[in-house]
Write a protein that holds these residues in place. Structure first.
Motif, PDB file in Angstrom:
ATOM      1  N   PRO A  43       0.808  -1.227   0.000  1.00  0.00           N
ATOM      2  CA  PRO A  43       0.000   0.000   0.000  1.00  0.00           C
ATOM      3  C   PRO A  43       0.838   1.273   0.000  1.00  0.00           C
ATOM      4  O   PRO A  43       0.508   2.252  -0.689  1.00  0.00           O
ATOM      5  CB  PRO A  43      -0.825  -0.123   1.281  1.00  0.00           C
ATOM      6  CG  PRO A  43      -0.946  -1.589   1.497  1.00  0.00           C
ATOM      7  CD  PRO A  43       0.366  -2.162   1.051  1.00  0.00           C
ATOM      8  N   GLY A  44       1.944   1.276   0.758  1.00  0.00           N
ATOM      9  CA  GLY A  44       2.799   2.454   0.785  1.00  0.00           C
ATOM     10  C   GLY A  44       3.430   2.727  -0.569  1.00  0.00           C
ATOM     11  O   GLY A  44       3.491   3.879  -1.027  1.00  0.00           O
TER      12      GLY A  44
ATOM     13  N   GLU B  91       3.454   5.518  -6.030  1.00  0.00           N
ATOM     14  CA  GLU B  91       3.268   5.394  -7.476  1.00  0.00           C
ATOM     15  C   GLU B  91       2.150   6.295  -7.982  1.00  0.00           C
ATOM     16  O   GLU B  91       2.246   6.881  -9.064  1.00  0.00           O
ATOM     17  CB  GLU B  91       2.964   3.939  -7.853  1.00  0.00           C
ATOM     18  CG  GLU B  91       4.129   2.984  -7.704  1.00  0.00           C
ATOM     19  CD  GLU B  91       3.755   1.577  -8.112  1.00  0.00           C
ATOM     20  OE1 GLU B  91       2.582   1.356  -8.508  1.00  0.00           O
ATOM     21  OE2 GLU B  91       4.623   0.689  -8.062  1.00  0.00           O
ATOM     22  N   LEU B  92       1.063   6.392  -7.203  1.00  0.00           N
ATOM     23  CA  LEU B  92      -0.114   7.136  -7.638  1.00  0.00           C
ATOM     24  C   LEU B  92      -0.133   8.567  -7.126  1.00  0.00           C
ATOM     25  O   LEU B  92      -1.097   9.294  -7.396  1.00  0.00           O
ATOM     26  CB  LEU B  92      -1.383   6.411  -7.169  1.00  0.00           C
ATOM     27  CG  LEU B  92      -1.575   4.972  -7.652  1.00  0.00           C
ATOM     28  CD1 LEU B  92      -2.885   4.412  -7.116  1.00  0.00           C
ATOM     29  CD2 LEU B  92      -1.547   4.902  -9.169  1.00  0.00           C
ATOM     30  N   ASP B  93       0.895   8.959  -6.390  1.00  0.00           N
ATOM     31  CA  ASP B  93       0.926  10.273  -5.749  1.00  0.00           C
ATOM     32  C   ASP B  93      -0.325  10.432  -4.871  1.00  0.00           C
ATOM     33  O   ASP B  93      -1.034  11.448  -4.932  1.00  0.00           O
ATOM     34  CB  ASP B  93       0.982  11.383  -6.799  1.00  0.00           C
ATOM     35  CG  ASP B  93       1.316  12.744  -6.176  1.00  0.00           C
ATOM     36  OD1 ASP B  93       1.866  12.772  -5.058  1.00  0.00           O
ATOM     37  OD2 ASP B  93       0.986  13.776  -6.794  1.00  0.00           O
TER      38      ASP B  93
ATOM     39  N   VAL C 249      -9.280   5.411  -3.412  1.00  0.00           N
ATOM     40  CA  VAL C 249     -10.464   6.278  -3.444  1.00  0.00           C
ATOM     41  C   VAL C 249     -10.000   7.713  -3.678  1.00  0.00           C
ATOM     42  O   VAL C 249      -8.807   8.013  -3.612  1.00  0.00           O
ATOM     43  CB  VAL C 249     -11.271   6.197  -2.125  1.00  0.00           C
ATOM     44  CG1 VAL C 249     -11.727   4.777  -1.856  1.00  0.00           C
ATOM     45  CG2 VAL C 249     -10.442   6.722  -0.944  1.00  0.00           C
ATOM     46  N   LYS C 250     -10.945   8.597  -3.921  1.00  0.00           N
ATOM     47  CA  LYS C 250     -10.652  10.025  -4.036  1.00  0.00           C
ATOM     48  C   LYS C 250     -11.626  10.755  -3.128  1.00  0.00           C
ATOM     49  O   LYS C 250     -12.844  10.674  -3.315  1.00  0.00           O
ATOM     50  CB  LYS C 250     -10.805  10.495  -5.481  1.00  0.00           C
ATOM     51  CG  LYS C 250     -10.233  11.879  -5.743  1.00  0.00           C
ATOM     52  CD  LYS C 250     -10.243  12.201  -7.237  1.00  0.00           C
ATOM     53  CE  LYS C 250      -9.534  13.525  -7.506  1.00  0.00           C
ATOM     54  NZ  LYS C 250      -9.514  13.854  -8.960  1.00  0.00           N
ATOM     55  N   ARG C 251     -11.092  11.449  -2.110  1.00  0.00           N
ATOM     56  CA  ARG C 251     -11.953  12.082  -1.112  1.00  0.00           C
ATOM     57  C   ARG C 251     -11.430  13.469  -0.736  1.00  0.00           C
ATOM     58  O   ARG C 251     -10.246  13.779  -0.901  1.00  0.00           O
ATOM     59  CB  ARG C 251     -12.034  11.219   0.168  1.00  0.00           C
ATOM     60  CG  ARG C 251     -12.386   9.771  -0.056  1.00  0.00           C
ATOM     61  CD  ARG C 251     -13.694   9.579  -0.768  1.00  0.00           C
ATOM     62  NE  ARG C 251     -14.855   9.910   0.062  1.00  0.00           N
ATOM     63  CZ  ARG C 251     -16.109   9.872  -0.378  1.00  0.00           C
ATOM     64  NH1 ARG C 251     -16.356   9.561  -1.640  1.00  0.00           N
ATOM     65  NH2 ARG C 251     -17.108  10.180   0.430  1.00  0.00           N
TER      66      ARG C 251
ATOM     67  N   THR D 294      -8.418  14.388  -3.132  1.00  0.00           N
ATOM     68  CA  THR D 294      -7.132  13.758  -3.429  1.00  0.00           C
ATOM     69  C   THR D 294      -7.242  12.244  -3.387  1.00  0.00           C
ATOM     70  O   THR D 294      -8.110  11.680  -2.710  1.00  0.00           O
ATOM     71  CB  THR D 294      -6.052  14.200  -2.423  1.00  0.00           C
ATOM     72  OG1 THR D 294      -6.513  13.932  -1.092  1.00  0.00           O
ATOM     73  CG2 THR D 294      -5.760  15.682  -2.562  1.00  0.00           C
ATOM     74  N   LEU D 295      -6.323  11.592  -4.105  1.00  0.00           N
ATOM     75  CA  LEU D 295      -6.282  10.128  -4.097  1.00  0.00           C
ATOM     76  C   LEU D 295      -5.797   9.634  -2.742  1.00  0.00           C
ATOM     77  O   LEU D 295      -4.875  10.203  -2.151  1.00  0.00           O
ATOM     78  CB  LEU D 295      -5.352   9.610  -5.190  1.00  0.00           C
ATOM     79  CG  LEU D 295      -5.789   9.792  -6.645  1.00  0.00           C
ATOM     80  CD1 LEU D 295      -4.714   9.270  -7.576  1.00  0.00           C
ATOM     81  CD2 LEU D 295      -7.108   9.074  -6.903  1.00  0.00           C
ATOM     82  N   ARG D 296      -6.410   8.544  -2.277  1.00  0.00           N
ATOM     83  CA  ARG D 296      -6.042   7.961  -0.994  1.00  0.00           C
ATOM     84  C   ARG D 296      -6.057   6.437  -1.112  1.00  0.00           C
ATOM     85  O   ARG D 296      -6.943   5.881  -1.758  1.00  0.00           O
ATOM     86  CB  ARG D 296      -7.015   8.410   0.098  1.00  0.00           C
ATOM     87  CG  ARG D 296      -7.026   9.932   0.294  1.00  0.00           C
ATOM     88  CD  ARG D 296      -8.318  10.428   0.903  1.00  0.00           C
ATOM     89  NE  ARG D 296      -8.362  11.901   0.851  1.00  0.00           N
ATOM     90  CZ  ARG D 296      -7.940  12.705   1.822  1.00  0.00           C
ATOM     91  NH1 ARG D 296      -7.459  12.186   2.949  1.00  0.00           N
ATOM     92  NH2 ARG D 296      -8.004  14.013   1.687  1.00  0.00           N
ATOM     93  N   VAL D 297      -5.087   5.802  -0.495  1.00  0.00           N
ATOM     94  CA  VAL D 297      -5.034   4.341  -0.453  1.00  0.00           C
ATOM     95  C   VAL D 297      -5.589   3.898   0.891  1.00  0.00           C
ATOM     96  O   VAL D 297      -5.106   4.324   1.940  1.00  0.00           O
ATOM     97  CB  VAL D 297      -3.590   3.826  -0.639  1.00  0.00           C
ATOM     98  CG1 VAL D 297      -3.546   2.304  -0.489  1.00  0.00           C
ATOM     99  CG2 VAL D 297      -3.053   4.242  -2.005  1.00  0.00           C
TER     100      VAL D 297
END
Length: 258
Positions: A11-12, A17-19, A51-53, A64-67
């Motif tokens: 996940p980290g 990778e996805l910023d 997700v994007k929240r 922003t993108l979040r893992v």
């Protein structure tokens, strides 16, 4: 249909990778297969999602993108508790038909504003056919990008609360199979191309129904359909050889016995 898959990304690393922001809890209690590479992901396993929240402290700022790590098998927010902090058991909602999600009570709320991506290396399906003795056997296949890249499936997610820590859960959307995949199974997970991520993950607008259609023939043609070892039939087995072509897997097993 998608009831088993493989994922090896941390996940980290995925967040880098996805910023994206890594919101997984480093202190969360995880099973060994949940904490590391998992070559045989099964429903109820905790998996990485994207997700994007919006930030709670700055709701007007850009999302922003979040893992996030979620339980695979969606638990609708209205599910009753079996006991404090434990949702009542129901149907294993690890898949959702893309063409019916908007009208299915368990998924329709999530489809509006809680859409996610589920990263994976590939997924498994089975063909039931007779062996040399005429006995029906399940033969597993592994679908994965031929170029070795990662794929992202369209998913929905939900938050269930019962006083304690919230339970995040997800499901993977499925569509009619396309191209060569039709000979393996009539359903397939909905692959979401990167150019559609922004629209799919948008937390502020309803989904574009065009994104719920089956993947293009060109995208499906880029996948390798690989026969693999029947060891994957058991969720107890979890090792890199599960995703190897069947002949390679057999050779690896023979070497390990020497």
């Amino acid at each position: 249909m998608c009831g088993r898959y493989a994922t090896t990304v941390d996940p980290g690393l995925l967040a880098v990778e996805l910023d994206a922001i890594d919101e997984t809890d480093p202190n969360e209690e995880l099973k060994p297969e949940e904490a590391g590479p998992n070559f045989n992901v099964a429903p109820t396993t905790k998996v990485a999602t994207v997700v994007k929240r919006h930030d709670r402290d700055a709701p007007d700022a850009e999302a922003t993108l979040r893992v996030r790590r979620m339980r695979w098998g969606l638990v609708p927010h209205w599910t009753k508790a079996a006991e404090p902090g434990v949702p009542a058991k129901g149907k294993p909602l690890f898949n959702a038909r893309a063409d019916k999600a908007a009208t299915t009570p368990a998924f329709r709320d999530a489809l509006k504003f809680k859409r996610c991506l589920v990263p994976m290396d590939g997924w498994y399906e089975w063909i039931t056919e007779p062996d040399s003795a005429g006995k029906a056997v399940k033969r597993p296949f592994y679908m994965t990008p031929a170029d070795g890249s990662r794929i992202y499936m369209a998913g929905l997610w939900s938050v269930w609360r019962d006083g304690g820590s919230p339970l995040l859960s997800c499901t993977i959307l499925t569509t009619d199979s396309v191209g060569e995949l039709q000979r393996i199974h009539d359903r397939m997970p909905l692959i979401m191309p990167r150019e559609h991520w922004a629209a799919w993950l948008d937390p502020d607008h309803p989904v574009d129904t065009g994104l719920l259609e089956s993947p293009s023939a060109e995208l499906v043609a880029s996948l390798e359909i690989r026969p693999v070892s029947p060891k994957v039939n058991s969720v107890r087995n979890n090792s890199p050889d599960l995703v190897e072509r069947a002949e390679q897997a057999e050779q690896s097993e023979q070497i390990s016995l020497l």
